[in-house]
Scaffold this motif. Sequence first.
Motif, PDB file in Angstrom:
ATOM      1  N   LYS A  13     -14.250 -17.967 -23.929  1.00 50.36           N
ATOM      2  CA  LYS A  13     -15.133 -17.496 -22.849  1.00 50.36           C
ATOM      3  C   LYS A  13     -16.209 -16.573 -23.392  1.00 50.36           C
ATOM      4  O   LYS A  13     -15.932 -15.776 -24.300  1.00 50.36           O
ATOM      5  N   SER A  36     -12.188 -19.224 -18.918  1.00 50.65           N
ATOM      6  CA  SER A  36     -11.681 -18.580 -17.703  1.00 50.65           C
ATOM      7  C   SER A  36     -12.694 -18.529 -16.568  1.00 50.65           C
ATOM      8  O   SER A  36     -12.379 -18.051 -15.495  1.00 50.65           O
ATOM      9  N   VAL A  38      -7.802 -20.921 -17.959  1.00 47.90           N
ATOM     10  CA  VAL A  38      -6.863 -19.786 -17.914  1.00 47.90           C
ATOM     11  C   VAL A  38      -7.261 -18.710 -16.901  1.00 47.90           C
ATOM     12  O   VAL A  38      -6.568 -17.712 -16.749  1.00 47.90           O
ATOM     13  N   MET A  52       3.060 -18.895 -16.855  1.00 51.42           N
ATOM     14  CA  MET A  52       2.040 -18.177 -17.612  1.00 51.42           C
ATOM     15  C   MET A  52       2.020 -16.734 -17.136  1.00 51.42           C
ATOM     16  O   MET A  52       2.250 -16.468 -15.954  1.00 51.42           O
ATOM     17  N   VAL A  94       0.197 -12.569 -18.188  1.00 46.89           N
ATOM     18  CA  VAL A  94      -0.520 -11.601 -19.024  1.00 46.89           C
ATOM     19  C   VAL A  94       0.320 -10.329 -18.996  1.00 46.89           C
ATOM     20  O   VAL A  94       0.749  -9.887 -17.926  1.00 46.89           O
ATOM     21  N   ARG A 128      -2.571 -17.764 -26.034  1.00 51.05           N
ATOM     22  CA  ARG A 128      -3.980 -17.789 -25.607  1.00 51.05           C
ATOM     23  C   ARG A 128      -4.706 -16.671 -26.343  1.00 51.05           C
ATOM     24  O   ARG A 128      -4.658 -15.517 -25.951  1.00 51.05           O
ATOM     25  N   ILE A 129      -5.372 -17.017 -27.421  1.00 51.67           N
ATOM     26  CA  ILE A 129      -5.921 -15.988 -28.303  1.00 51.67           C
ATOM     27  C   ILE A 129      -7.444 -16.063 -28.348  1.00 51.67           C
ATOM     28  O   ILE A 129      -8.007 -17.102 -28.675  1.00 51.67           O
ATOM     29  N   GLY A 130      -8.068 -14.954 -27.991  1.00 43.61           N
ATOM     30  CA  GLY A 130      -9.524 -14.875 -27.996  1.00 43.61           C
ATOM     31  C   GLY A 130     -10.052 -14.086 -29.167  1.00 43.61           C
ATOM     32  O   GLY A 130     -10.186 -14.594 -30.290  1.00 43.61           O
ATOM     33  N   THR A 131     -10.332 -12.806 -28.911  1.00 50.66           N
ATOM     34  CA  THR A 131     -11.097 -11.979 -29.846  1.00 50.66           C
ATOM     35  C   THR A 131     -10.546 -11.912 -31.269  1.00 50.66           C
ATOM     36  O   THR A 131     -11.326 -11.769 -32.210  1.00 50.66           O
TER      37      THR A 131
HETATM   38  C1  PLP Z   1      -9.590 -13.679 -22.252  1.00 46.58           C
HETATM   39  C2  PLP Z   1      -8.209 -14.140 -22.019  1.00 46.58           C
HETATM   40  C3  PLP Z   1      -7.314 -14.289 -23.088  1.00 46.58           C
HETATM   41  C4  PLP Z   1      -7.645 -13.926 -24.523  1.00 46.58           C
HETATM   42  O1  PLP Z   1      -7.705 -12.533 -24.643  1.00 46.58           O
HETATM   43  P1  PLP Z   1      -7.893 -11.821 -26.079  1.00 46.58           P
HETATM   44  O2  PLP Z   1      -7.418 -10.430 -25.839  1.00 46.58           O
HETATM   45  O3  PLP Z   1      -9.346 -11.888 -26.392  1.00 46.58           O
HETATM   46  O4  PLP Z   1      -7.071 -12.541 -27.047  1.00 46.58           O
HETATM   47  C5  PLP Z   1      -6.047 -14.779 -22.798  1.00 46.58           C
HETATM   48  N1  PLP Z   1      -5.678 -15.089 -21.539  1.00 46.58           N
HETATM   49  C6  PLP Z   1      -6.506 -14.949 -20.492  1.00 46.58           C
HETATM   50  C7  PLP Z   1      -6.015 -15.284 -19.125  1.00 46.58           C
HETATM   51  C8  PLP Z   1      -7.791 -14.457 -20.690  1.00 46.58           C
HETATM   52  O5  PLP Z   1      -8.607 -14.311 -19.638  1.00 46.58           O
END
Ligand code: PLP
Length: 235
Positions: free
Chosen positions: A48, A69, A91, A169, A171, A222-225
């Motif tokens: 994203k 997202s 997500v 799922m 967070v 789910r890995i972003g940064t």
């Molecule tokens: C942005 C996002 C992530 C990834 O987050 P990071 O901290 O960048 O790894 C994972 N899950 C969801 C639902 C998100 O919105």
Amino acid sequence: MSDVVLPQAQPAGGGLPERLNAVRSGIAAAAASAGRDASELTTIVVTKFHPVALIEELAALGVQDVGESRHQEAQGKAESMAGLDLTWHFVGQVQGKKARQVRAYSTVIHSVDRASLVDALASDASVVDCFIQVNLTDDLGRGGVVPEELDTLVERVLGTTGLRLLGLMAVAPIGTPPRRAFARVRELGERTRRLAPEATSLSMGMSQDYAEAIAEGATHLRIGTAITGKRPLSG
Ligand SMILES: *Cc1c(COP(=O)(O)O)cnc(C)c1O
């Protein structure tokens, strides 16, 4: 997993291959210390706010699963990259009136969290994989079904054509140890499996807490940064 080939030249502001490799190694290490096989884990790179060019770079590095997202952004990217054969994971929170559109480009929807959304996603024509998102906070605006209403929502999904339930799922809430949050998801997953024996997957673990998630049985990270670097415009 470890034999990613680094490209000869890196684009300006590079480092993506190194970060991807570092996370892959971290995942392998966390899996090994949990006595798990890393091959049973799906790593979704959450892209994203990042441009299509970054996703193309990821694809060239062997990434197949990408996560988004925000509907409009996701739709545009999925359309413009249709030729790449990527698996698109949605997500973020899904608005009821956008549900059918999200369904059209998503292979997996991770954020099914209410009966009205289940109904809006129903289809006689095709099947989409989904997770039920569980809200582990006291903030009802957060997205996710509260644990007390989980069983009812599981039954709703099971009774709806066009949805295949993969699992849960979540967070990890800010301010609680992630390991404890993920242990709770694991328990809720066991409860869900009594109603839906095939819903064995757990989508949990992000950049900061994927090792804890792996220790508690995550199947989809789910890995972003940690891979993409900082998000350009994140709000
Ligand atoms: C942005 C996002 C992530 C990834 O987050 P990071 O901290 O960048 O790894 C994972 N899950 C969801 C639902 C998100 O919105």
